[in-house]
Scaffold this active site. Sequence first.
Site, PDB file in Angstrom:
ATOM      1  N   CYS A 278       0.148   3.813   2.739  1.00 31.18           N
ATOM      2  CA  CYS A 278       0.592   3.288   4.037  1.00 31.18           C
ATOM      3  C   CYS A 278       2.067   3.597   4.254  1.00 31.18           C
ATOM      4  O   CYS A 278       2.470   4.012   5.339  1.00 31.18           O
ATOM      5  CB  CYS A 278       0.357   1.780   4.132  1.00 31.18           C
ATOM      6  SG  CYS A 278      -1.363   1.286   3.997  1.00 31.18           S
TER       7      CYS A 278
ATOM      8  N   CYS B 233       0.829  -1.212   0.000  1.00 26.33           N
ATOM      9  CA  CYS B 233       0.000   0.000   0.000  1.00 26.33           C
ATOM     10  C   CYS B 233       0.866   1.265   0.000  1.00 26.33           C
ATOM     11  O   CYS B 233       1.469   1.596   1.023  1.00 26.33           O
ATOM     12  CB  CYS B 233      -0.901  -0.048   1.240  1.00 26.33           C
ATOM     13  SG  CYS B 233      -1.753   1.485   1.616  1.00 26.33           S
TER      14      CYS B 233
END
Length: 107
Positions: A32, A29
């Site tokens: 993230c 991600c």
Amino acid sequence: MLSVTDATFDELVLRSELPVLLEFTASWCPPCRMIEPVLCELAVELAGRAVVAQLDVDENPRTAAAAGVLGMPTLSLYRDGAAVARLTGARPKAALLAAFEGYLPPA
């Protein structure tokens, strides 16, 4: 930053004496990875007031599913064994503090 798993979630998050800001994250991600340095800064700044932790959703699907996590990063603030606030998506540090400050003990 504290690492949480399905096996340690109850002990480290739900039974924590301090509020826990938990990031539901994944290695693949990009947002993230973008927010991780901000969370590391918050872990230092909030020491003694809150715990900042991460849970990898791919390695710990049970907790992520139980929490209803559909997008990443999802940041949930747990206090006294319950989720009291939640944000999804990468945000600047000031926005994170503004969203969660009201749930934290005073400095």
